[in-house]
Design an enzyme around this catalytic site. Structure first.
Site, PDB file in Angstrom:
ATOM      1  N   LYS A   1     -12.489  18.323  10.401  1.00 30.60           N
ATOM      2  CA  LYS A   1     -13.137  18.457  11.709  1.00 30.60           C
ATOM      3  C   LYS A   1     -13.570  19.802  12.259  1.00 30.60           C
ATOM      4  O   LYS A   1     -12.304  20.205  13.177  1.00 30.60           O
ATOM      5  CB  LYS A   1     -12.805  17.242  12.870  1.00 30.60           C
TER       6      LYS A   1
ATOM      7  N   GLU B   1      -6.198  -3.429  -0.791  1.00 29.45           N
ATOM      8  CA  GLU B   1      -6.516  -4.587  -0.128  1.00 29.45           C
ATOM      9  C   GLU B   1      -7.734  -5.218  -0.721  1.00 29.45           C
ATOM     10  O   GLU B   1      -8.116  -6.223  -0.197  1.00 29.45           O
ATOM     11  CB  GLU B   1      -6.873  -3.873   1.288  1.00 29.45           C
TER      12      GLU B   1
ATOM     13  N   THR C   1       0.849  -1.289   0.025  1.00 31.05           N
ATOM     14  CA  THR C   1      -0.016   0.023   0.047  1.00 31.05           C
ATOM     15  C   THR C   1       0.928   1.158   0.038  1.00 31.05           C
ATOM     16  O   THR C   1       1.922   1.177   0.416  1.00 31.05           O
ATOM     17  CB  THR C   1      -0.897   0.145   1.195  1.00 31.05           C
TER      18      THR C   1
ATOM     19  N   TRP D   1     -18.398  17.356  10.741  1.00 35.14           N
ATOM     20  CA  TRP D   1     -17.395  16.875   9.900  1.00 35.14           C
ATOM     21  C   TRP D   1     -17.499  17.703   8.505  1.00 35.14           C
ATOM     22  O   TRP D   1     -18.811  17.650   8.018  1.00 35.14           O
ATOM     23  CB  TRP D   1     -17.647  15.545   9.696  1.00 35.14           C
TER      24      TRP D   1
END
Ligand code: AMP
Length: 532
Positions: free
Chosen positions: A425, A321, A175, A430
């Site tokens: 945030k 993944e 990754t 959010w």
């Protein structure tokens, strides 16, 4: 019958039933497109496998590649895995310390390197005492390097393939590792073949024998979204663009000369192509469809490709993944579909991927298109853990936590609102950086935008938007800030809009929010003296 799903079974099928299908690969030495058939390419795969065996490669061994999308790389994909060894694809764009980590951790003893990356690896060679053999994929020999052609030369074009268990490891990809060390994801034969079937299904990539498929997405990153397998499974023509795939004019020429019908890549690639088409006034003759993913694709870009270039744009979401495909959106923008907003979401889960969103306590949230939470997945091509790592932090009760924040509608349409670490945030609310970018990108003077969180004493974080203006466009910070009024909640309007000549990219060609946060989050003077 119990019939193992192996990459060798895919190759065997293609050798028998699509021998005359084409592989058109750019030769990086000459920039010419060389056409060959599956038959000829797989013959070389057999030779290569015999050479690898002679070089002592055994089942389970890793063989590393540091290479772009070239025919030798394609041959390695099949020869290494079908021998029972593990193809470890390494990203040549990684910075040296990550490259070192990834090659060392993968444990390969033979490394195949693109000529363009050879100088770098030449310097790094002393760091890898465990590597027995370095092979350059170019034609020019060099001290300590064997050439690929010499390596396969003289070996029989008929290899005896071992009978492999479908659960055997086939490939390894790390990754991007924006935080911490990169982590290895090991794909099995079964997961690879299932992923090719899944991504190839009619509601997803749906390649056919008539397609000419161009993976702009690199073969060193998540197996080029599985296209070296799925295109072969379709018997399609596979076009391999070499290392210049990031150059829009080159890409446009290649698309036209190879007759590409469907191409795949990250949004930044298509932004470049769109700019090139605008500047040159040309149209692409054969390209019907673009599959875009790897990062949120701004609706403005999808619309422009559809309307200005007449291309069907399909948005897909996935990650290393997941092999990587998770969702696919078959509603392309343009026409009535655009009004529904559906073409812009990340699409619906493909069969073989289950999705859910959970709240902070791990409770499942409703599929109502509003409840947002962390996106978790499971399925037969989702990884169950990281290679030689005891990091289990992303795995919870049989689900893999993607690190993305999303909503899922009653009809299954999933919308990524952010990467968890990119969410802004502000005072307990959010703010979706993706939403801010989508709004900014719709401004006629804006070419590209990235929203980031900048630390703020009162609110914790506040949104800033970094904007790249279109060539020759004059627009002020005030004008763009005003553009947000009424389009997003008042408290989500960016505090600052700053201009940049270009946005920094990661090693996989996505906009690097981390680099932007480093640049603007801390380095900027309080009065914000940065309008370059
Ligand atoms: P990687 O494993 O490097 O391919 O990165 C996977 C990540 O890219 C995902 O977890 C998402 O954050 C992001 N990503 C991929 N495709 C999309 C998409 N279509 N929209 C938004 N984010 C995406």
């Amino acid at each position: 019958m119990s019939w193992p799903l192996t990459i060798a079974s895919l190759m065997r099928w293609a050798e028998r039933h699509a021998p005359d299908s084409t592989i058109a690969a750019v030769d990086d030495d000459t920039s010419e497109v060389r056409r060959s058939t599956y038959r000829a390419a797989f013959e070389r795969v057999h030779r290569l496998a015999n050479a690898l065996r002679r070089a002592g490669v055994r089942a389970g061994d890793r063989v590393a590649t540091v290479a772009w999308n070239t025919q030798p790389h394609f041959e390695l994909y099949y020869a290494v895995s079908c021998l029972g060894a593990v193809l470890h694809t390494v990203n040549p764009r990684l910075e040296a310390s990550q490259l070192e980590y990834v090659i060392r951790h993968g444990g390969a003893e033979i490394v195949f390197v693109d000529p363009l990356a050879r100088d770098l690896l030449d310097r790094l060679q002393p760091l890898f005492p465990a590597v027995r053999q370095w092979i350059t994929l170019g034609r020019a020999a060099a001290p300590r390097w064997a050439t690929y052609e010499d390596f396969i030369q003289g070996h029989a074009a008929e290899a005896a393939w071992p009978a492999l268990d479908e659960g055997a490891a086939a490939a390894l990809c790390y990754t991007s590792g924006t935080t911490g060390e990169p982590k290895g994801v090991l794909y099995t034969h079964r997961s690879t073949v299932l992923h090719a079937l899944i991504s190839q299904s009619a509601n997803a990539m749906a390649f056919t024998r008539d397609d000419v498929v161009l993976p702009v997405v690199p073969m060193y990153h998540v197996m080029a979204w599985g296209t070296p397998y799925s295109a072969v499974m379709a018997g399609a023509t596979l076009v391999l663009p070499g290392h210049r795939a990031g150059h829009a004019a080159f890409l446009a020429d290649l698309i036209d000369s190879a007759g590409v019908t469907v191409a795949l890549g990250v949004p930044t690639v298509w932004l470049g192509v769109l700019q090139h088409l605008r500047e040159s006034g040309r149209r692409l003759k054969t390209l019907r469809r673009v599959i875009v993913g790897g990062a949120a694709c701004p609706p403005a870009l999808m619309d422009a490709l559809a309307v200005e270039a007449g291309i069907t744009v399909q948005h897909a979401w996935g990650m290393t993944e997941l092999s990587p495909l998770g969702t696919f959106n078959r509603n392309a923008p343009g026409g009535a579909a655009s009004a529904t907003g559906k073409p812009y979401s990340q699409g619906q889960a493909v069969f073989g991927v289950e999705l859910r969103v959970v709240d902070g306590d791990g409770r499942e949230r409703a599929f109502d298109g509003h409840a947002q939470g962390r996106l978790q997945v499971r399925g037969p091509a989702v990884c169950a853990g990281y290679f030689q790592s005891d990091d289990r932090s992303s795995f919870h009760e049989g689900w893999f936590d993607t690190g993305d924040v999303a909503t899922i509608g009653a009809d299954g349409h999933m919308r990524i609102t952010d990467r968890a670490k990119d969410v802004i945030k502000s005072g307990g609310e959010w703010i979706s950086s993706v939403e801010l970018e989508n709004v900014a990108s719709r401004h006629p003077a804006v070419l590209q935008a990235a929203a980031i969180a900048v630390p703020n004493d009162k609110w914790g974080e506040r949104p800033w938007v970094v904007v790249v203006r279109k060539d020759g466009a004059a627009v002020s910070e005030q004008e763009i800030r005003h553009w947000f009024v009424g389009k997003v909640a008042h408290w989500a309007e960016p505090d600052r809009v700053v201009f940049a000549a270009a946005l920094p990219l990661t090693a996989t060609g996505k906009v690097s929010k981390r680099a932007l946060r480093d640049q603007y989050g801390t380095a900027l003077a309080p009065d914000g003296a940065s309008h370059g």
